[in-house]
Design a protein around this motif. Structure first.
Motif, PDB file in Angstrom:
ATOM      1  N   UNK A  99     -20.266   5.674  20.355  1.00 17.15           N
ATOM      2  CA  UNK A  99     -20.332   6.632  21.467  1.00 17.15           C
ATOM      3  C   UNK A  99     -21.292   7.868  20.990  1.00 17.15           C
ATOM      4  N   UNK A 100     -22.044   7.759  19.971  1.00 21.39           N
ATOM      5  CA  UNK A 100     -23.031   8.815  19.903  1.00 21.39           C
ATOM      6  C   UNK A 100     -24.107   8.948  20.792  1.00 21.39           C
ATOM      7  N   UNK A 101     -25.003   9.685  20.681  1.00 19.48           N
ATOM      8  CA  UNK A 101     -25.965   9.868  21.869  1.00 19.48           C
ATOM      9  C   UNK A 101     -27.341  10.122  20.792  1.00 19.48           C
ATOM     10  N   UNK A 102     -27.613   9.224  19.929  1.00 17.30           N
ATOM     11  CA  UNK A 102     -28.947   9.184  19.432  1.00 17.30           C
ATOM     12  C   UNK A 102     -30.221   8.544  19.996  1.00 17.30           C
ATOM     13  N   UNK A 103     -31.422   9.201  19.450  1.00 17.96           N
ATOM     14  CA  UNK A 103     -32.517   8.525  20.269  1.00 17.96           C
ATOM     15  C   UNK A 103     -33.670   8.335  19.095  1.00 17.96           C
ATOM     16  N   UNK A 104     -34.169   7.285  19.127  1.00 15.51           N
ATOM     17  CA  UNK A 104     -35.496   7.068  18.400  1.00 15.51           C
ATOM     18  C   UNK A 104     -36.420   7.641  19.167  1.00 15.51           C
ATOM     19  N   UNK A 135     -38.145   7.795  13.532  1.00 10.38           N
ATOM     20  CA  UNK A 135     -37.825   9.102  13.523  1.00 10.38           C
ATOM     21  C   UNK A 135     -36.846   9.104  14.841  1.00 10.38           C
ATOM     22  N   UNK A 136     -35.719  10.158  14.311  1.00 15.27           N
ATOM     23  CA  UNK A 136     -34.608  10.012  15.240  1.00 15.27           C
ATOM     24  C   UNK A 136     -33.995  11.347  15.398  1.00 15.27           C
ATOM     25  N   UNK A 137     -33.581  11.847  16.967  1.00 13.67           N
ATOM     26  CA  UNK A 137     -32.787  12.833  17.042  1.00 13.67           C
ATOM     27  C   UNK A 137     -31.612  12.760  17.746  1.00 13.67           C
ATOM     28  N   UNK A 138     -30.969  13.568  18.224  1.00 17.43           N
ATOM     29  CA  UNK A 138     -29.968  13.696  19.128  1.00 17.43           C
ATOM     30  C   UNK A 138     -30.535  13.915  20.641  1.00 17.43           C
ATOM     31  N   UNK A 139     -29.620  13.437  21.522  1.00 14.08           N
ATOM     32  CA  UNK A 139     -30.526  13.693  23.015  1.00 14.08           C
ATOM     33  C   UNK A 139     -30.493  15.204  23.232  1.00 14.08           C
ATOM     34  N   UNK A 140     -29.596  15.919  22.763  1.00 15.51           N
ATOM     35  CA  UNK A 140     -29.566  17.496  22.847  1.00 15.51           C
ATOM     36  C   UNK A 140     -30.597  18.180  22.248  1.00 15.51           C
ATOM     37  N   UNK A 141     -30.822  17.695  21.055  1.00 14.99           N
ATOM     38  CA  UNK A 141     -32.215  18.274  20.407  1.00 14.99           C
ATOM     39  C   UNK A 141     -33.390  17.683  21.020  1.00 14.99           C
TER      40      UNK A 141
END
Length: 321
Positions: free
Chosen positions: A97-102, A215-221
């Motif tokens: 359920x997370x929303x991470x993005x490479x 390299x990964x961030x959240x969708x909001x970041x």
């Protein structure tokens, strides 16, 4: 409870509080990078890129977490803005359920399939003792894929030996016939050349479309901090270029961030990383790479088939592909 975590950018220690959620909390306004454990050679460009940001006047930090799970929670809570992560960690978080993005690759697979000198081909591993880290580890999944793709009729006898360097040592001592190891551990044990052993495959070549460190961030970041992310990736690309241009000089820059390393050993490691082209030449990856990596982890039973798509786990807006 409080923990002291090394702030690599400033070469000091900062105190981070563990909040009610059980993750590390830090003051707002920092642009922070998280590592899922102690720094290794392939992590150094990300660390030095963050130091360059600090030199430009931005308040930055690099934090080594105790585990990928704690690092993931810190990223989700906004305690760090950027993380160096393996795809499996991203996939597991998003499946929950997370929303991470490479958003970019870090390095290609630095794993090698190696064997005793009397093992000429993958087929020769049939019936022989072959060691892996554990049944569920990512390196074991890569080893099994290599065997299935290269010698599907071979049936090795598998044995568990935890630790890449321990498996390399066991191979040198003739206790096993083959194994999978990290490049830096192989070089440390063999010096890069030992007549008792041979390299069967560099998986960066045999499994070239599979992502291993990103390299990964959240969708909001991604939405709120795009200028900083663009600047960070540009700085990171400069670090990769410097590692290729002069590996020995880069080894000297890396030493302060690698506990117990020597100039000689790091010159060998960074020379090998550059020779094998294990760092990106541009900050881009393709949908094919992400899809193939998803399929790899589906086949390894790490995620459910069809649970995630490339668009669910990656953002290609930084990519030139």
């Amino acid at each position: 409870m409080k923990r002291n975590i090394r702030n690599i950018t400033f070469g000091a220690f900062v105190t981070l509080s563990v909040g009610a959620s059980g993750v590390y909390a830090q003051s707002a306004g920092q642009f922070a990078l998280g590592l899922p454990g102690g720094a290794g050679p392939t992590d150094v460009p990300t660390i030095l890129a963050m130091e360059s940001f600090a030199a430009d006047g931005m308040e930055t930090s690099t934090i080594e977490f105790d585990s990928p799970d704690i690092q993931t929670q810190a990223l989700l809570n906004g305690d760090i803005q950027v993380a160096l992560m393996g795809p499996a960690t991203v996939f597991a978080a998003n499946a929950a359920g997370a929303d991470l993005r490479m958003i970019a690759p870090n390095n290609s697979i630095d794993l090698m399939v190696v064997a005793g000198a009397d093992i000429a081909t993958c087929e020769d591993l049939d019936g022989e003792l072959v060691a892996y880290h554990s049944a569920g580890s990512t390196s074991t999944a890569h080893l099994r894929k290599y065997l299935e793709d290269t010698c599907p009729d071979a049936t090795p006898n598998f044995v568990v030996i935890s630790g890449s360097s321990n498996r390399a040592a066991a191979l040198l001592e003739g206790q096993i016939a083959g194994t999978i190891v990290r490049l830096e551990d192989w070089l440390a044990v063999t010096g890069g050349n030992d007549e008792r052993v041979r390299v069967l495959a560099m998986l960066s070549e045999a499994q070239a479309t599979l992502l291993t460190s990103t390299i990964v961030v959240t969708a909001s970041t991604l939405e709120e901090n795009r200028p900083q992310l663009e600047g960070y990736l540009a700085t990171l690309q400069d670090q990769y270029a410097a590692a290729y241009e002069d590996p020995a000089a880069y080894a000297a820059l890396a030493l302060p961030h690698l506990a117990g390393a020597t100039q000689e050993s790091m010159e060998m490691v960074f020379g090998a990383l550059a020779e094998a082209n294990l760092f990106p030449t541009d900050m881009s990856f393709s949908e094919v790479q992400v899809t193939d990596t998803l399929t790899f982890y589906e086949n390894a039973d790490r995620i459910d088939a069809g649970a995630l798509s490339a668009a669910d786990v990656a953002d290609f807006s930084f990519s030139s592909n």
